[in-house]
Design an enzyme around this catalytic site. Structure first.
Site, PDB file in Angstrom:
ATOM      1  CG  ASP A 115      -5.298  -4.291  -3.913  1.00 51.77           C
ATOM      2  OD1 ASP A 115      -6.817  -3.776  -3.972  1.00 51.77           O
ATOM      3  OD2 ASP A 115      -5.563  -3.279  -4.233  1.00 51.77           O
ATOM      4  CG  ASP A 155       3.073 -10.714   9.126  1.00 48.85           C
ATOM      5  OD1 ASP A 155       2.501 -11.693   9.895  1.00 48.85           O
ATOM      6  OD2 ASP A 155       4.648 -10.532  10.193  1.00 48.85           O
ATOM      7  CE  LYS A 168       2.931  -7.583  12.532  1.00 51.61           C
ATOM      8  NZ  LYS A 168       4.098  -8.568  12.104  1.00 51.61           N
ATOM      9  CE1 TYR A 213      -7.634   1.747   4.812  1.00 54.60           C
ATOM     10  CE2 TYR A 213      -8.944   3.006   3.532  1.00 54.60           C
ATOM     11  CZ  TYR A 213      -8.194   2.202   2.881  1.00 54.60           C
ATOM     12  OH  TYR A 213      -7.965   1.454   2.310  1.00 54.60           O
ATOM     13  CG  ASP A 216      -7.293  -0.989   0.875  1.00 56.52           C
ATOM     14  OD1 ASP A 216      -7.798  -1.289  -0.218  1.00 56.52           O
ATOM     15  OD2 ASP A 216      -6.593  -0.876   0.899  1.00 56.52           O
TER      16      ASP A 216
END
Ligand code: IPM
Ligand code: MG
Length: 351
Positions: free
Chosen positions: A246, A218, A186, A135, A242
């Protein structure tokens, strides 16, 4: 105690009005000062984060934030877009620790798109690092290569100290809950998150009473819909957080239910629903104000030292859900559908 109230764009004004109604009902010595932010800030002064709004946010004891964004602003250069307001507030105020609890209220177990037995009783806390990662990493931008082709660049970066301080927040949060922490990365592909895994593991040595596990992002995305109740606290970087938050919101029946707290190193915080500005339903009295009302409760608990009042607001929200009040985002047949204002009024009545 001074609270900066920043409604923002889209449904921001409507949901914030309900949270303000709730706060006013509590008879606390709160001074609520409103200021424009996001697209509203740009309209008012040509800047999504006007200097006066940033100054108010700095001097206030806490910030209650609605949502920003709208297609009207999509064509603006990136630095003028509404999203820069929330990113700028997080960065300038050092709000690095983002707490996003996802709890399934018993009354809403049937409203999730997942089977009720998968989500009933779910209580997971996602802790998202909020001021680093791709970001904010430099270099970034879109440029023209020598061969005439355009190229986009963003940089995923984390310093050791940034990882360590969010890890401490996560371990301490886990200590107050079921003492299980899952760090998401990851590390099989990205060096940044290989470092993340190392530093979280090192930090974990100071918290022998917390059970630490690591999971690739994942797999975590999959596990969240397969068996979300395996999680207690999840800690992860800015971008993965983020996305996963959601996803987690839909376990609870609606993204319109999830509050969040973004804290600095001293407990000052910005509180906002995790959903966006939903321009498609703005001004129609359809938006769910509960995430904002629950964000106000988190604000009272974490920044204003009024945990008991926060409990009361959360109990009032549970009560209106029990009474059958539902906004249209909650997909549940046979329930009384109410608008934004009526939902806010029901919470005030329950208080
Ligand atoms: C969130 C939002 C923001 C983010 C946007 C509005 C910049 O999606 O708070 O999750 O990406 O952090
Ligand atoms: Mg988001």
């Amino acid at each position: 105690m001074k609270v900066a109230v920043l409604p923002g764009d889209g449904i921001g004004g409507e949901i914030m009005a309900q949270a303000v109604k709730v706060l006013n009902k509590l008879a606390l010595p709160l001074e609520l000062e409103h200021a424009p932010v996001g697209g509203a800030g740009y309209d008012a002064s040509g800047d999504p984060l006007p200097a006066a709004t940033l100054a108010l946010a700095r001097e206030a004891d806490a910030i209650l934030f609605g949502a920003v964004g709208g297609s009207k602003y999509d064509a603006l250069p990136r630095v003028k877009r509404p999203e820069q307001a929330i990113l700028g507030l997080r960065k300038s105020l050092g709000l690095f620790a983002n707490l996003r609890p996802a709890q399934v209220h018993d009354e809403l177990a049937g409203a999730s798109t997942l089977k009720p037995e998968v989500v009933a009783g779910l209580d997971v806390l996602i802790i998202r690092e909020l001021t680093g990662d791709i970001y904010f990493g430099e270099p970034r931008g879109i440029s023209m290569r020598a061969d005439g082709e355009r190229e986009g660049v963003n940089t995923m970066r984390y310093r050791e100290s940034e990882i360590r301080r969010i890890a401490h927040v996560a371990f301490n949060a886990a200590r107050k809950r079921r003492r299980k922490l899952c760090s998401v990365d990851k590390a099989n592909v990205l060096e940044t998150t290989e470092l993340w895994r190392q530093v979280v593991s090192e930090t974990g040595k100071e918290y022998a009473d917390v059970e630490l596990s690591h999971m690739y992002v994942d797999n975590c995305a999959m596990q969240l819909v397969r068996n979300p109740k395996q999680f207690d606290v999840i800690v992860t970087g800015n971008m993965f957080g983020d996305i996963l938050s959601d996803e987690a919101s839909m376990l609870t029946g609606s993204i319109g239910m999830l509050p969040s707290a973004s804290l600095d190193a001293h407990g000052k915080g910005l509180y906002e629903p995790i959903h966006g500005s939903a321009p498609d339903i703005a001004g129609m009295d359809l938006a769910n104000p509960l995430a904002t009302i629950l964000s106000a409760a988190m604000m009272l608990r974490y920044s204003l030292n009024h945990g008991v009042v926060a409990d009361r607001i959360e109990a009032a929200v549970r009560q209106v859900l029990k009474q059958g009040y539902r906004t249209v985002d909650i997909q549940e047949a046979g329930r009384k559908k109410v608008g934004t204002q009526e939902m806010g009024a029901a919470v005030v009545a329950a208080l």
